[in-house]
Write a protein that holds these residues in place. Structure first.
Motif, PDB file in Angstrom:
ATOM      1  N   ARG A 180       0.815  -1.214   0.000  1.00 53.54           N
ATOM      2  CA  ARG A 180       0.000   0.000   0.000  1.00 53.54           C
ATOM      3  C   ARG A 180       0.853   1.270   0.000  1.00 53.54           C
ATOM      4  NH1 ARG A 180      -2.403  -1.489   5.925  1.00 53.54           N
ATOM      5  NH2 ARG A 180      -0.489  -1.163   7.122  1.00 53.54           N
ATOM      6  N   ASN A 181       0.330   2.245  -0.726  1.00 54.45           N
ATOM      7  CA  ASN A 181       0.873   3.613  -0.722  1.00 54.45           C
ATOM      8  C   ASN A 181       2.336   3.677  -1.149  1.00 54.45           C
ATOM      9  OD1 ASN A 181      -1.650   4.391   0.264  1.00 54.45           O
ATOM     10  ND2 ASN A 181      -0.990   4.236   2.390  1.00 54.45           N
ATOM     11  N   ILE A 200      -7.859  -5.138  -4.908  1.00 52.88           N
ATOM     12  CA  ILE A 200      -7.025  -4.237  -5.708  1.00 52.88           C
ATOM     13  C   ILE A 200      -7.770  -2.912  -5.744  1.00 52.88           C
ATOM     14  CG2 ILE A 200      -5.907  -3.876  -7.943  1.00 52.88           C
ATOM     15  CD1 ILE A 200      -5.974  -6.938  -8.304  1.00 52.88           C
ATOM     16  N   LYS A 201      -7.322  -1.960  -4.939  1.00 50.29           N
ATOM     17  CA  LYS A 201      -8.144  -0.800  -4.624  1.00 50.29           C
ATOM     18  C   LYS A 201      -7.348   0.501  -4.663  1.00 50.29           C
ATOM     19  CE  LYS A 201     -11.008   0.938  -0.788  1.00 50.29           C
ATOM     20  NZ  LYS A 201     -11.496   0.644   0.579  1.00 50.29           N
ATOM     21  N   ASP A 202      -7.963   1.522  -5.234  1.00 49.83           N
ATOM     22  CA  ASP A 202      -7.473   2.905  -5.137  1.00 49.83           C
ATOM     23  C   ASP A 202      -6.063   3.082  -5.671  1.00 49.83           C
ATOM     24  OD1 ASP A 202      -9.877   3.463  -3.966  1.00 49.83           O
ATOM     25  OD2 ASP A 202      -9.114   3.693  -1.937  1.00 49.83           O
ATOM     26  N   ASN A 203      -5.678   2.305  -6.676  1.00 51.25           N
ATOM     27  CA  ASN A 203      -4.362   2.462  -7.288  1.00 51.25           C
ATOM     28  C   ASN A 203      -4.454   3.401  -8.493  1.00 51.25           C
ATOM     29  OD1 ASN A 203      -2.789   0.287  -5.748  1.00 51.25           O
ATOM     30  ND2 ASN A 203      -4.585  -0.829  -6.477  1.00 51.25           N
ATOM     31  N   ARG A 204      -3.387   4.118  -8.734  1.00 52.09           N
ATOM     32  CA  ARG A 204      -3.255   4.963  -9.923  1.00 52.09           C
ATOM     33  C   ARG A 204      -2.221   4.333 -10.841  1.00 52.09           C
ATOM     34  NH1 ARG A 204      -0.477  10.987  -9.595  1.00 52.09           N
ATOM     35  NH2 ARG A 204      -0.190  11.350 -11.845  1.00 52.09           N
ATOM     36  N   GLN A 232      -3.733  -7.703  -0.488  1.00 51.89           N
ATOM     37  CA  GLN A 232      -4.379  -6.419  -0.706  1.00 51.89           C
ATOM     38  C   GLN A 232      -3.373  -5.452  -1.341  1.00 51.89           C
ATOM     39  OE1 GLN A 232      -6.633  -4.925   2.733  1.00 51.89           O
ATOM     40  NE2 GLN A 232      -6.489  -6.978   3.645  1.00 51.89           N
ATOM     41  N   ILE A 233      -3.779  -4.857  -2.462  1.00 53.61           N
ATOM     42  CA  ILE A 233      -2.933  -3.925  -3.211  1.00 53.61           C
ATOM     43  C   ILE A 233      -3.677  -2.594  -3.219  1.00 53.61           C
ATOM     44  CG2 ILE A 233      -1.628  -3.579  -5.328  1.00 53.61           C
ATOM     45  CD1 ILE A 233      -1.047  -6.273  -3.926  1.00 53.61           C
ATOM     46  N   ILE A 234      -3.254  -1.642  -2.385  1.00 52.34           N
ATOM     47  CA  ILE A 234      -4.071  -0.470  -2.089  1.00 52.34           C
ATOM     48  C   ILE A 234      -3.251   0.817  -2.208  1.00 52.34           C
ATOM     49  CG2 ILE A 234      -5.534   0.650  -0.365  1.00 52.34           C
ATOM     50  CD1 ILE A 234      -5.895  -2.060   0.973  1.00 52.34           C
TER      51      ILE A 234
END
Length: 633
Positions: free
Chosen positions: A311-312, A366-370, A333-335
């Protein structure tokens, strides 16, 4: 007065109290560029290398690294024993810590229009990346050799030319070529108009930056580092997948708030392990065999493998892939990661090029990735089951924003912004809801390959099945065409026209192609703009010939979305597990990644939706020309 008996009782009380406290014996080791490995590793007498602290750290310990550049490869010999008893590697709060797989080289000499340096092979030790040729399953070299060695000037990487003569003529302004002899490596390079002797020139020396050399090194946290300049090998799903940083084949890592940059192949890897079958056959049959081995001999199950949190992080300038994992990423989780400029040199290619690519993403979030400026953004290939893909921003990608390849689901893809050229669906058992599709939509059957599906929330295989059902759900999405004349390639059956044994493939704007698929589309509440069309049976929320004029605007670290919308977008149904029903092939309900029921009652920004929500990622976004800040949220 404390008597001997009382003293003994006090000792026993303290002893057992410490045993009852999970971190009672935990230590914090400190590392500094001004330290000494013969020190005690305290804040006052820190170690010089992170590797020294890694050799000593036990479950529950913390390794705090202080400001500076560390040129070493960290291969942790052990991990933690649980989520509470993990080993933490962290940059000291507020301090800039860089770990690099490179070394500085000095003494460049000008020969004509090209700079030259001779490097003693002692610098490289047992691994010289300039002699390490890239190869492996599904790798395509474009008719020339490639190596994992690279040259950097002031933090920018150079392009590896195919020959010494090509260096001044390479398509990139900065390029190099290297020859490895018995005792030295000779490098020729061009650096624009810069003098390399007045710059910082670094060369790859180490294969990885942070990577355990054996599997089952569990429960490690890596936080807050700048990690760069690695030479890992090609990372196909059938072989060991190294990364600049990677988990090898482990469980329970947390990789967060790092800057991961400049890997010749993979940036961040969540496994697969390696064995004698690595890179011997790039075929579906070989991968099916590797799945069986992983489960039967390498403990591929939720108890032992996966469940990582990534994450991040910012991940950029990796030539093969940003984040990769074959089976080893399951249950993870990939956030909130920013993945960009992946596969931009394009000097070689293959079947594994993407911002994020997973094989067997089982029960993943898989959430909120750019993901932007990559060849392909998101690629979920084989065995996507129980996963949720939500709130991601994809734009300016040269290929697909997303490729769902030969999966049987169930998988929920919701509230995403797919703003590049095309979205490719070669799967079944997918539920798409509240997404914005600004490019073509590609529906593709695949009757040539049978891929596995599993019992719910596990790696226990039920059977293999071909992609021949086209079982799909489409609720409350927005589709945007690119002209008012209707979908491009309308009615063209590309696969039957060119390769009838593979199956049917139709590309267009909207969902109309499902009128020609084996199973009717389960659809309602979609909005269609500018020539995009729905199925004959659907009652859309909106059909408009107008062009919403979608524009992506980058302003510093922020990303904005501009578009023009009508006064009313219409309404659709609330999307729930009950409404979606079951994916046909595995006969399983559509659930969230954690097994809970789905109810899409929040939008891209996590704002609440109404009982009858508006189509697209944004609930009641307004009308006319609007500008929304879509990153960071």
């Amino acid at each position: 007065m404390i008597t001997p008996t009382k003293s003994k009782l006090l000792f026993l009380f303290c002893f057992f109290a410490l045993l009852a406290t999970p971190t009672g014996w935990a230590r914090e080791y400190h590392v500094s560029v001004r330290g000494n490995d013969s020190g005690e590793g305290t804040k006052g007498a820190p170690f010089r290398t992170i590797g020294q602290a890694a050799d000593l750290a036990q479950p529950g310990d913390i390794i705090t690294v202080h400001e500076g550049i560390y040129r070493e490869e960290i291969a942790p010999p052990r991990g933690g024993t649980s989520d509470e008893e993990r080993i933490v590697y962290r940059a000291a709060p507020g301090e800039k810590v860089s770990i690099r797989g490179s070394e500085v080289v000095e003494g460049w000499v000008k020969e004509g229009g090209v700079w030259k340096i001779e490097i003693s092979n002692d610098l490289f030790g047992d691994f010289n990346p300039f002699a390490d040729k890239i190869s492996g399953d599904w790798f395509k070299d474009k008719g020339r050799d490639h190596h994992t060695g690279c040259v950097y000037i002031d933090g920018e990487w150079l392009f590896e030319a195919a020959s010494r003569e090509e260096v001044p003529e390479a398509k990139w302004p900065n390029a190099f070529y290297a020859e490895v002899n018995t005792d030295k490596t000779v490098v020729w390079a061009v650096f624009d108009d810069r003098d390399p002797n007045n710059a910082v020139i670094e060369v790859n020396v180490r294969q990885t930056v942070f990577y355990p050399r054996k599997p089952f090194i569990n429960y490690i946290t890596v936080r807050g580092f700048d990690l760069r300049h690695a030479a890992p090998k090609w990372a196909p799903p059938t072989a060991e997948q190294m990364g600049l940083i990677g988990t090898h084949w482990s469980k329970g890592w947390i990789i967060e708030k790092n800057n991961i940059k400049h890997s010749i192949n993979a940036g961040l890897s969540l496994g697969k392990y390696g064995d004698e079958y690595d890179n011997v056959a790039g075929t579906a049959a070989a991968y099916l065999a590797s799945i069986d081995r992983a489960r039967d001999t390498m403990k591929w199950n939720k108890e032992h493998i996966g469940s990582h949190i990534v994450r991040n992080n910012e991940i950029s300038y990796c030539e093969q892939i940003g984040i990769v994992g074959s089976m080893g990423a399951s249950f993870s989780q990939i956030i909130g990661n920013h993945v960009h400029h992946i596969h931009i040199q394009a000097r070689y290619t293959g079947a594994e090029m993407a911002g994020i690519k997973f094989h067997a993403p089982i029960d993943m979030l898989i959430k909120d990735n750019r993901i932007n400026n990559s060849g392909r953004a998101l690629w979920l290939d084989w065995m996507t089951q129980g996963t949720r893909v939500t709130g991601n921003l994809c734009y300016n990608n040269g290929g697909d924003d997303c490729f769902m390849e030969v999966n049987h689901g169930p998988c929920v893809i919701d509230n995403n912004l797919f703003l590049s050229r095309i979205f490719r669906n070669r799967s079944q058992g997918m539920a798409y809801a509240h997404n914005l599709f600004a490019g073509e939509y590609d529906q593709w059957l695949d009757i040539a390959r049978a891929t596995p599906y599993f019992t719910a929330h596990s790696t226990v295989k039920v059977a293999d099945h071909k992609i021949d059902v086209a079982d799909m759900a489409m609720y409350n999405n927005i589709f945007v065409g690119r002209n008012t004349a209707g979908p491009t390639k309308s009615g063209i059956n590309l696969m039957e026209a060119t390769a009838p044994k593979k199956g049917k493939r139709i590309i267009g704007y909207g969902t109309w192609m499902y009128d020609e698929m084996p199973t009717p589309l389960n659809a309602a509440g979609n909005a269609y703009y500018h020539g995009a069309k729905g199925t004959l049976a659907e009652e859309p929320a909106l059909v408009s010939a107008e062009d919403p004029g979608i524009q992506v605007i980058e302003e510093g670290d922020a990303v904005y979305l501009e578009m023009t919308l009508p006064e009313s977008l219409g309404q659709g149904p609330m999307v729930t597990t009950e409404r979606l029903g079951k994916a046909v092939v595995p006969d399983l309900p559509y659930l969230d990644f954690d097994g809970s029921l789905i109810k899409l009652d929040a939008d891209y920004f996590r704002n609440p939706r109404g009982i009858k929500p508006t189509p697209g990622p944004f609930e009641n976004p307004g009308s006319g020309k609007i500008k929304l800040k879509v990153w960071p949220k």
